[in-house]
Design a protein around this motif. Structure first.
Motif, PDB file in Angstrom:
ATOM      1  N   TYR A  87       0.832  -1.202   0.000  1.00  0.00           N
ATOM      2  CA  TYR A  87       0.000   0.000   0.000  1.00  0.00           C
ATOM      3  C   TYR A  87       0.874   1.263   0.000  1.00  0.00           C
ATOM      4  O   TYR A  87       1.670   1.482   0.912  1.00  0.00           O
ATOM      5  CB  TYR A  87      -0.904  -0.022   1.233  1.00  0.00           C
ATOM      6  CG  TYR A  87      -1.679   1.243   1.472  1.00  0.00           C
ATOM      7  CD1 TYR A  87      -2.911   1.448   0.867  1.00  0.00           C
ATOM      8  CD2 TYR A  87      -1.175   2.237   2.307  1.00  0.00           C
ATOM      9  CE1 TYR A  87      -3.617   2.619   1.090  1.00  0.00           C
ATOM     10  CE2 TYR A  87      -1.876   3.406   2.538  1.00  0.00           C
ATOM     11  CZ  TYR A  87      -3.099   3.593   1.924  1.00  0.00           C
ATOM     12  OH  TYR A  87      -3.795   4.749   2.151  1.00  0.00           O
ATOM     13  N   ASN A  96     -10.092   3.548  -5.310  1.00  0.00           N
ATOM     14  CA  ASN A  96     -10.988   2.594  -4.641  1.00  0.00           C
ATOM     15  C   ASN A  96     -11.789   3.139  -3.482  1.00  0.00           C
ATOM     16  O   ASN A  96     -12.453   2.369  -2.786  1.00  0.00           O
ATOM     17  CB  ASN A  96     -10.178   1.377  -4.161  1.00  0.00           C
ATOM     18  CG  ASN A  96      -9.279   1.695  -2.967  1.00  0.00           C
ATOM     19  OD1 ASN A  96      -9.335   2.773  -2.397  1.00  0.00           O
ATOM     20  ND2 ASN A  96      -8.459   0.730  -2.595  1.00  0.00           N
ATOM     21  N   LYS A 146      -8.990   8.330  -4.678  1.00  0.00           N
ATOM     22  CA  LYS A 146      -8.107   7.655  -3.727  1.00  0.00           C
ATOM     23  C   LYS A 146      -7.117   8.697  -3.269  1.00  0.00           C
ATOM     24  O   LYS A 146      -6.543   9.405  -4.121  1.00  0.00           O
ATOM     25  CB  LYS A 146      -7.375   6.493  -4.418  1.00  0.00           C
ATOM     26  CG  LYS A 146      -6.324   5.795  -3.567  1.00  0.00           C
ATOM     27  CD  LYS A 146      -6.960   4.871  -2.576  1.00  0.00           C
ATOM     28  CE  LYS A 146      -5.972   4.061  -1.787  1.00  0.00           C
ATOM     29  NZ  LYS A 146      -6.700   3.226  -0.785  1.00  0.00           N
ATOM     30  N   GLU A 147      -6.877   8.799  -1.978  1.00  0.00           N
ATOM     31  CA  GLU A 147      -6.129   9.947  -1.471  1.00  0.00           C
ATOM     32  C   GLU A 147      -4.656   9.971  -1.851  1.00  0.00           C
ATOM     33  O   GLU A 147      -3.966  10.932  -1.537  1.00  0.00           O
ATOM     34  CB  GLU A 147      -6.300  10.041   0.044  1.00  0.00           C
ATOM     35  CG  GLU A 147      -5.687   8.911   0.828  1.00  0.00           C
ATOM     36  CD  GLU A 147      -6.279   8.829   2.245  1.00  0.00           C
ATOM     37  OE1 GLU A 147      -7.513   8.805   2.380  1.00  0.00           O
ATOM     38  OE2 GLU A 147      -5.500   8.801   3.198  1.00  0.00           O
ATOM     39  N   HIS A 199      -7.550  11.817   6.167  1.00  0.00           N
ATOM     40  CA  HIS A 199      -8.443  11.043   5.317  1.00  0.00           C
ATOM     41  C   HIS A 199      -9.707  11.800   4.931  1.00  0.00           C
ATOM     42  O   HIS A 199     -10.300  11.521   3.905  1.00  0.00           O
ATOM     43  CB  HIS A 199      -8.795   9.726   5.998  1.00  0.00           C
ATOM     44  CG  HIS A 199      -9.711   8.879   5.182  1.00  0.00           C
ATOM     45  ND1 HIS A 199      -9.343   8.375   3.956  1.00  0.00           N
ATOM     46  CD2 HIS A 199     -10.989   8.479   5.380  1.00  0.00           C
ATOM     47  CE1 HIS A 199     -10.344   7.689   3.442  1.00  0.00           C
ATOM     48  NE2 HIS A 199     -11.370   7.748   4.278  1.00  0.00           N
ATOM     49  N   HIS A 240     -14.809   9.235  10.034  1.00  0.00           N
ATOM     50  CA  HIS A 240     -15.376  10.030   8.946  1.00  0.00           C
ATOM     51  C   HIS A 240     -16.247  11.174   9.448  1.00  0.00           C
ATOM     52  O   HIS A 240     -17.061  11.000  10.347  1.00  0.00           O
ATOM     53  CB  HIS A 240     -16.187   9.133   8.015  1.00  0.00           C
ATOM     54  CG  HIS A 240     -15.329   8.214   7.220  1.00  0.00           C
ATOM     55  ND1 HIS A 240     -15.182   6.881   7.527  1.00  0.00           N
ATOM     56  CD2 HIS A 240     -14.526   8.443   6.157  1.00  0.00           C
ATOM     57  CE1 HIS A 240     -14.348   6.326   6.665  1.00  0.00           C
ATOM     58  NE2 HIS A 240     -13.928   7.250   5.823  1.00  0.00           N
ATOM     59  N   PHE A 275      -6.685   0.826  12.345  1.00  0.00           N
ATOM     60  CA  PHE A 275      -5.948   0.207  11.230  1.00  0.00           C
ATOM     61  C   PHE A 275      -4.788  -0.626  11.770  1.00  0.00           C
ATOM     62  O   PHE A 275      -3.615  -0.268  11.619  1.00  0.00           O
ATOM     63  CB  PHE A 275      -5.431   1.276  10.263  1.00  0.00           C
ATOM     64  CG  PHE A 275      -6.454   1.810   9.307  1.00  0.00           C
ATOM     65  CD1 PHE A 275      -7.765   1.323   9.283  1.00  0.00           C
ATOM     66  CD2 PHE A 275      -6.120   2.800   8.392  1.00  0.00           C
ATOM     67  CE1 PHE A 275      -8.706   1.814   8.388  1.00  0.00           C
ATOM     68  CE2 PHE A 275      -7.051   3.306   7.491  1.00  0.00           C
ATOM     69  CZ  PHE A 275      -8.349   2.809   7.493  1.00  0.00           C
ATOM     70  N   LEU A 287     -16.189   0.960   0.171  1.00  0.00           N
ATOM     71  CA  LEU A 287     -15.759   2.020   1.081  1.00  0.00           C
ATOM     72  C   LEU A 287     -16.855   3.081   1.080  1.00  0.00           C
ATOM     73  O   LEU A 287     -17.594   3.185   2.039  1.00  0.00           O
ATOM     74  CB  LEU A 287     -14.384   2.539   0.671  1.00  0.00           C
ATOM     75  CG  LEU A 287     -13.314   1.515   1.096  1.00  0.00           C
ATOM     76  CD1 LEU A 287     -12.052   1.631   0.303  1.00  0.00           C
ATOM     77  CD2 LEU A 287     -13.030   1.655   2.585  1.00  0.00           C
TER      78      LEU A 287
HETATM   79  C1  V55 Z   1      -8.397   5.404   4.704  1.00  0.00           C
HETATM   80  C2  V55 Z   1      -8.901   4.676   3.659  1.00  0.00           C
HETATM   81  C3  V55 Z   1      -8.110   4.469   2.544  1.00  0.00           C
HETATM   82  C4  V55 Z   1      -6.869   4.978   2.482  1.00  0.00           C
HETATM   83  C5  V55 Z   1      -6.367   5.708   3.525  1.00  0.00           C
HETATM   84  O1  V55 Z   1     -10.321   5.193   6.081  1.00  0.00           O
HETATM   85  C6  V55 Z   1      -7.138   5.923   4.641  1.00  0.00           C
HETATM   86  C7  V55 Z   1      -9.192   5.651   5.918  1.00  0.00           C
HETATM   87  C8  V55 Z   1      -9.732   3.333   1.455  1.00  0.00           C
HETATM   88  O2  V55 Z   1      -8.478   3.775   1.454  1.00  0.00           O
HETATM   89  O3  V55 Z   1      -6.138   4.752   1.379  1.00  0.00           O
END
Ligand code: V55
Ligand code: FE
Length: 488
Positions: free
Chosen positions: A102, A121, A135-136, A219, A283, A306, A474
């Motif tokens: 990742y 995603n 996607k961030e 996020h 969130h 996480f 998601l």
């Molecule tokens: C989050 C979700 C992500 C990510 C980084 O929920 C943080 C937090 C779905 O991908 O890439």
């Protein structure tokens, strides 16, 4: 030859990759789909195209698979397509995974050096007549909202110089302006945030670059009448660790959550960082101002949700050690000590909120969340990754945190993120429908349910029965049909 996927928890059972694209015309429907619903419910789920390069992988690294439920005149047509990212196309050509851990390009196959890591995603939203897969870690990918064909990655005609873009932009209900940002904007593991306001025609109206107190994870975001808020979660990224083949993120139990606050039209010199206790930040429900103070509603968890990104000692909490509640974080922009203060809004774990977006940035009242309720037959519910055990929807009164009503779809069912759809343009706040997928774990099959938002406890008005399972998404959104016709 494509080898089997590993039988790890994140790659088997309900979460086994589906790798499927297709169309289903006229879903079977129990009940009546309201005639006034005309638009699409979009959602995106991680669904790895090929078995992971590193043996196993985490849920949030899967390729984005976008689905659309097109609802019109009481019928529902379904479509699902992959986001054709540069990564997806290159791996498809190679017929294997070329990307590694990742957001760690140093673990990718050398043949993809310099190619965007993104999977698209995390979320799908409409803006400027296009559907954007987000996607961030990268810039967004444009898709056709009707065909779900991928158009391509965009820097908004050169206006956005950030290398990254949030999956959780916010739309001003009055102007339709998109409030958005990238973090690690200037490069991998950097502390740069680039903040943008982009108007409904795609023109950048405002830009500001500034630096976080540490290279944390941002996020989500929030907007109020006058401010934009960036919650920084206590993970840190580190380039040397990545070069050594390590993880992008490390959990930092000794760091505060910091909330960056900037006036909507502010510059770098206007940013202030307010501190609150260490927590995992969830969130955004919503945020608003009252008598000069900012109130930010968000789920906070006492420890690292996480667990696949452990702390420096390699430690992650057991799921049973996590305590989560929905908090109201109070920030007084006049406060000299720059402290943020939290009070409990809902004393229960709840996540994946949906609000009436017409009331974003105001003292809103209605919020719908995934939570727990009713009986759960754990024997028929296989272990699920992150936050996927939620089995009920909660309708919460944001004025006092009271849970007004709940609906749980059954002892062998879990739920996915809901969206709220107003009954019509003039409907009062919260008057409308809640749309969501329900996982029928015992039937290995999903339902799309439509609930009356004011009476979710009455159960669905309509249920579209899908003949297959839909992996946990998601995020997603609703778009009214008018939005598809806007010239771009
Ligand atoms: C989050 C979700 C992500 C990510 C980084 O929920 C943080 C937090 C779905 O991908 O890439
Ligand atoms: Fe998210």
């Amino acid at each position: 030859m494509t080898k089997p996927f590993p039988r790890s928890p994140q790659m088997s059972g309900w979460e086994a990759p589906q790798r499927f694209e297709g169309d289903l015309y006229d879903l079977e429907i129990e009940g009546e789909v309201p005639a006034d619903l005309n638009g699409s419910f979009f959602r995106v789920a991680p669904d790895p195209q090929y078995p992971p390069r590193m043996g196993d992988d985490i849920f949030i690294n899967g390729d984005g698979s976008v689905s659309a439920f097109r609802i019109e005149d009481g019928h529902i047509d379904f479509k699902t397509r992959y986001v054709q990212t540069p990564r997806y196309l290159r791996e498809r050509e190679a017929r294997e995974s070329l990307f590694g851990l990742y957001r760690n390009p140093y673990t990718n196959d050398p043949s993809v050096a310099g190619l965007s890591n993104t999977t698209g995603n995390t979320n799908v939203v409409m803006h400027n007549g296009l559907l954007w897969a987000l996607k961030e870690d990268s810039l967004p990918i444009a898709m056709d909202p009707l065909t779900l064909e991928t158009i391509g990655q965009s820097d908004f005609a050169g206006q956005v110089r950030s290398q990254t873009f949030t999956a959780h932009p916010k739309f001003d209900p009055g102007t339709g302006d998109m409030y958005c940002f990238g973090y690690e904007a200037g490069g991998l593991a950097s502390s740069d945030i680039a903040y943008y306001v982009i108007d409904p025609s795609g023109k950048v109206k405002h830009e500001a670059w500034f630096t976080m107190p540490y290279p944390g994870m941002v996020h989500d975001m929030a907007i109020t009448e006058n401010y934009v808020l960036f919650p920084v979660a206590p993970f840190t990224s580190d380039l040397e660790r990545m070069k050594a083949g390590g993880l992008h993120w490390q959990w930092e139990p000794g760091l505060d959550v910091v909330y960056g606050v900037i006036p909507r039209d502010g510059g770098a010199e206007d940013v202030r960082w307010f501190r609150g206790p260490n927590a995992f930040v969830g969130h955004t429900l919503n945020a608003f101002e009252d008598r000069g103070k900012i109130y930010y509603d968000v789920p906070l968890t006492n420890d690292n949700v996480f667990g696949f990104f452990p702390d420096a000692k390699g430690r992650s909490p057991l799921p049973s050690e996590l305590k989560s509640s929905v908090m109201r974080v109070e920030i007084d922009p006049r406060r000299a000590d720059l402290r943020a203060q939290g009070e409990v809004l809902v004393d229960a774990p709840a996540e994946f909120p949906a609000v009436d977006d017409r009331y974003l940035a105001t003292a809103y009242r209605h919020v719908f969340l995934m939570g727990f309720g009713g009986a759960m037959d754990l024997a028929s519910v296989p272990a699920q990754p992150y936050n996927m055990m939620f089995n009920a929807f909660l309708h919460v009164d944001a004025h006092n945190g009271a849970v007004r009503t709940t609906w749980a779809p059954g002892a062998a069912a879990t739920v996915q993120e809901p969206v709220f759809v107003p009954r019509g343009p003039g409907a009062p706040e919260g008057d409308g429908y809640l749309l969501a997928l329900v996982n029928r774990l015992d039937e290995v099959r999903s339902d799309l349910v439509i609930l009356d938002a004011e009476h979710i406890d009455a159960g669905p008005i309509a249920t579209a029965r899908l003949p297959f399972r839909m992996k946990n998404a998601l995020h997603g959104s609703w778009a009214a049909a008018e939005e598809f016709n806007r010239p771009s």
